[in-house]
Design a protein around this motif. Sequence first.
Motif, PDB file in Angstrom:
ATOM      1  N   UNK A   1     -21.714 -31.794  -9.427  1.00 53.82           N
ATOM      2  CA  UNK A   1     -21.022 -32.731 -10.600  1.00 53.82           C
ATOM      3  C   UNK A   1     -21.500 -34.170  -9.766  1.00 53.82           C
ATOM      4  N   UNK A   2     -21.927 -33.703  -8.389  1.00 57.30           N
ATOM      5  CA  UNK A   2     -22.136 -34.935  -7.596  1.00 57.30           C
ATOM      6  C   UNK A   2     -21.435 -35.733  -5.850  1.00 57.30           C
ATOM      7  N   UNK A   3     -20.358 -34.180  -5.756  1.00 52.68           N
ATOM      8  CA  UNK A   3     -19.734 -34.568  -4.269  1.00 52.68           C
ATOM      9  C   UNK A   3     -20.906 -33.741  -3.082  1.00 52.68           C
ATOM     10  N   UNK A   4     -20.449 -35.551  -2.359  1.00 52.41           N
ATOM     11  CA  UNK A   4     -21.307 -34.229  -0.995  1.00 52.41           C
ATOM     12  C   UNK A   4     -20.650 -33.828  -0.359  1.00 52.41           C
ATOM     13  N   UNK A   5     -19.242 -33.546   0.148  1.00 54.28           N
ATOM     14  CA  UNK A   5     -18.587 -32.188   0.398  1.00 54.28           C
ATOM     15  C   UNK A   5     -17.450 -31.859  -0.508  1.00 54.28           C
ATOM     16  N   UNK A   6     -17.616 -30.568   0.256  1.00 52.53           N
ATOM     17  CA  UNK A   6     -15.589 -30.157  -0.852  1.00 52.53           C
ATOM     18  C   UNK A   6     -15.340 -29.590   0.230  1.00 52.53           C
ATOM     19  N   UNK A   7     -13.499 -29.564   0.654  1.00 51.81           N
ATOM     20  CA  UNK A   7     -12.686 -29.173   1.579  1.00 51.81           C
ATOM     21  C   UNK A   7     -11.729 -27.735   1.040  1.00 51.81           C
ATOM     22  N   UNK A   8     -12.065 -26.934   1.428  1.00 49.66           N
ATOM     23  CA  UNK A   8     -10.449 -26.108   0.592  1.00 49.66           C
ATOM     24  C   UNK A   8      -9.724 -25.734   1.834  1.00 49.66           C
ATOM     25  N   UNK A   9      -8.778 -25.087   1.751  1.00 50.79           N
ATOM     26  CA  UNK A   9      -7.194 -25.348   2.666  1.00 50.79           C
ATOM     27  C   UNK A   9      -8.351 -24.428   3.195  1.00 50.79           C
ATOM     28  N   UNK A  10      -7.469 -24.843   4.628  1.00 50.09           N
ATOM     29  CA  UNK A  10      -7.521 -24.204   5.839  1.00 50.09           C
ATOM     30  C   UNK A  10      -9.372 -25.147   6.993  1.00 50.09           C
ATOM     31  N   UNK A  11      -9.225 -25.399   6.547  1.00 50.24           N
ATOM     32  CA  UNK A  11     -10.312 -26.497   6.907  1.00 50.24           C
ATOM     33  C   UNK A  11      -9.855 -27.483   8.144  1.00 50.24           C
TER      34      UNK A  11
END
Lengths: 130, 599
Positions: free
Chosen positions: A106-116
Motif C-alpha cells: 500500500x505504501x507504508x515505509x515501515x511496519x512494526x509488529x508487537x515485540x519490536x
Amino acid sequence: MTKKIKVLLTKLGLDVHNRGIITVAKVLSSAGMEVVYLGNALPEEIISVAIQEDVDVVGVSSLGGAHISLGTLVLKEAEEKGLKERMVFLMGGVFPPSDGERLREIGFDGVFLPGTRSDEIVSDIERLVG
Amino acid sequence: MADTKKVKGLKKTMNEKIKSTKEILRERVSDRKTTPLYNPEALTDLKRESEDWMTNVVRETDRENWRKTPHTVLGSDTPRELLYTPLSNPDFDYQQDLGNSGQEPFTRGIHASMYRGREFTMRQLTGFGSPEETNERIKFMLGHGATGLNILFDLPTIQMYDSDDPFALGQVGMSGVCVDSVEDMARLFKDVPLDEVTISIVTHYPSNTAILFPMFLALAEERGIPWENLRGSVQNDITLEELIRSGAEYIPPKDCFRIQCDNIEFIRKNVPQWNFITINGYNLREFGTSAITEMAVAVSNGIEILDELVRRGHDVDTVADRLAFFWSAANDFFEEIARIRAIRRLWYKIMKYRFNAKNPRAMLMRCHVQTSGVCLIQEEPQNNIIRAAYHSLAAVLGGAQSLHVDSYDEAYSVPTEEAALLSLRTQQILQKETGVTDVVDPLGGSFYLEALTNEIENRILDEVDEIEGLGGYVRAIEGGEIYGKVASYFAEQQRLIENGEIALVGQNVYKSEVEGPPINVFRYPEGVEERQKARLQKLRLNRDNEKVSSALRALKDACLKGENILPYSVDCARVRCTEGELFKVFKDAFGLWKPPALF
C-alpha cells in the motif's frame, strides 16, 4: 547541528488501545525527536495535521482491525497531497504478520509488529529519514 | 431557632476531620479481639532453630539475597523470601484473617460450598461482524457447553457512533459486533432465550451503558419477557470511559460519574437480578498497570460510587449487594491467587467498617476474571495456550465466580472459531479433569500465600489512601495523577522486557531458530459496513421521526435537570433512536472534556 526529526503519532479511527503509541511517543522523545501526538483521527485529518506541522514522519497505530482499510486511505490522501516523497509513513500495532506485506505494498515505509524493540524503531526512523 | 441549629450542625461537620478509609479500618480492625493460632513458645523455639538453620544450612548467596523481587508482565514487584514459615505471619488468626468459606471476612471464598455448589461460569467473549454473524458464534459456543455469554461490541458501537458516521469508516464489525438500534439487538439475540442464559453485555462505559442496555430492555419488553427475569451484567465503568479510552470526544468525568450512578440506581430498582456495574480493573491493568494499582483504582471507584448513592438516599445494604468486580490474571502465579483473596478481605472490611453494611451479601467481592491478553505474545503463538492455562488455574485457585480465557491467537486478531473453542476447553479441562474445584481455597493456610495475601492487601489499601489524598477518584482522573502513574509503569515494563529482566520465552529468552507452523488468523467478514449503513437508512425512513425527536428532547432535559436519565433513554430505545443520536444528546448537554496530556 542536525535538525531534530519531527514525528506525528496518531491512533487510527476509533481504536481505543493506546498503550503502544504512548510508549513509542516516550521512546522517540527520549531519543531526541520532536513528537506531536494527535490522538484519534481519520485519514484526512492525519494528513492535514502532517502538512500543518510539517513533520518528517507520520506514525499510525492500529489494533482495531482497520489497518488495511483506513491505512489505504491515509496513503491515498498523502499521495494526493504530494507528501509520499517527502514524509516517511509507518504503521504499528496488532495485526496478522502477513498483513505487514500488504501494508508495504500500500505504501507504508515501515511496519512494526508487537515485540519490536524501542531501539529498532528509533534506528529505522533515523535510517528512513536519512 | 431552627436556623441556628442547622448552622451549629454544619460547623461541627466542618471541624471534624474527614477520616480516610485507611484510618477507619486501622481503628476499627485493631479494636477486634484476636486469637493467634500459633503457640508463643513454639514460635520462640522455631525462631531459634531457624536462625541456626540460616547460619549453618542456607548458602551464603541465598542468605544475602533472601528477598528476591520477581519481575513479571503486569506484576507488582513485591519481593519474595526464599522460604516462608509460621514466623512470616506470627500473629496468624484463623477466624479473623480467613474464616471458613462463606463466612466473614470471606478470604476463602464468598460461598460456603464454592465450586461444589456452583461451578464457575464459563463466559467467553464473543462479538464480530454483523449481529447475525455474532448470533451464529453465540449459538456455536452455547452448543459446546458455554454457560454464559459475554458480548463485545465493535469500536463505533463502543465509542457511541452510528455505523454510518464518518468516524466509523472501515471499523464497522471490527473487534466486536455492531449495534445501532434495538433492531440490531434483536438480530444479535435471535433464538437466544434472554431469561435463561446469563448475559454479560460488555458496555464498557457509563455513557454507552445508558444507551445500549436500554435497547436490551426494550427488546425484552417486545418479546414479552419481564425485566425481573433478566440475569446478567453490564460493565458501566468511568475508568474505561475517562481514563484509559483513546477517543475523539469525551464528556466531563463528573457527568460520566453521574451517568454511572444513574445506571446503577435505575437497574437496581427495575432489573433486580442484573449486576448493574462490573468495576473494571482488567482493562486498566491491561492498559499497563500493576497488580496493586489495578485493584486500588477499582476499590476507590467503588467507594466513591457508594458514597454518591448513599448521598442520593439509598441504603448501602441494598445497592452493594449486586456490585461485581472484573480482574485480570497475569503471569505471577501466586501473586494472582493472593490478590483475589486479599481483595475479598479488604472489600469486606471496607463494607463492614467504612460503610457499616449489615447485609452480608453487600460485603462480598464477587468477580469475573479474564486471563491477561498483554501477557500473550506473537512469537510461537501456541505457547499462549500454556500461559492462559496457568492464568486460568490461578483465577480458579483464587475463587473467581466466572472466567474468560484469552485465545492464543489474540496477539494477531480476534480469535478464530477453533481458538475460541480451545479457550472454552481450557476451562472445561480445569473443571472436569483436574479436581481443583473439589476443595475450597485449597492453598489457604500456606505460609507463603497467607503472608503474600497480607502484604498485597496492605499495599492496595496504601494506594487507595493515595487516591483519597488526591481528593477522591473522579478528582484524580481530572487531575491526571492516575494517568501519570500508569504511563510511568508501562514505560518501565517496556524497559524491563527489552533488557530481559522480564523474561518472555520465545521472545527474549530461548528464541527459536526455526519458524513455527503458520497459524490460522481470523479474517473479518466482508460487506458488514455496507449492509449496516443500508439498514440504518431504512430504519430512519421507517420509524416515527416525531416520536424520535421528542424522546431525544426529553432525554436532553433530564440530562440538564439532573434527573435520572435512564427512563428517558429506555424511551429512546423503544422508538428506535440510534446510538449516535443519544451520544449527541450527551455531548450537547454536558459539553466536551479534554483529557490530560498523554506524555
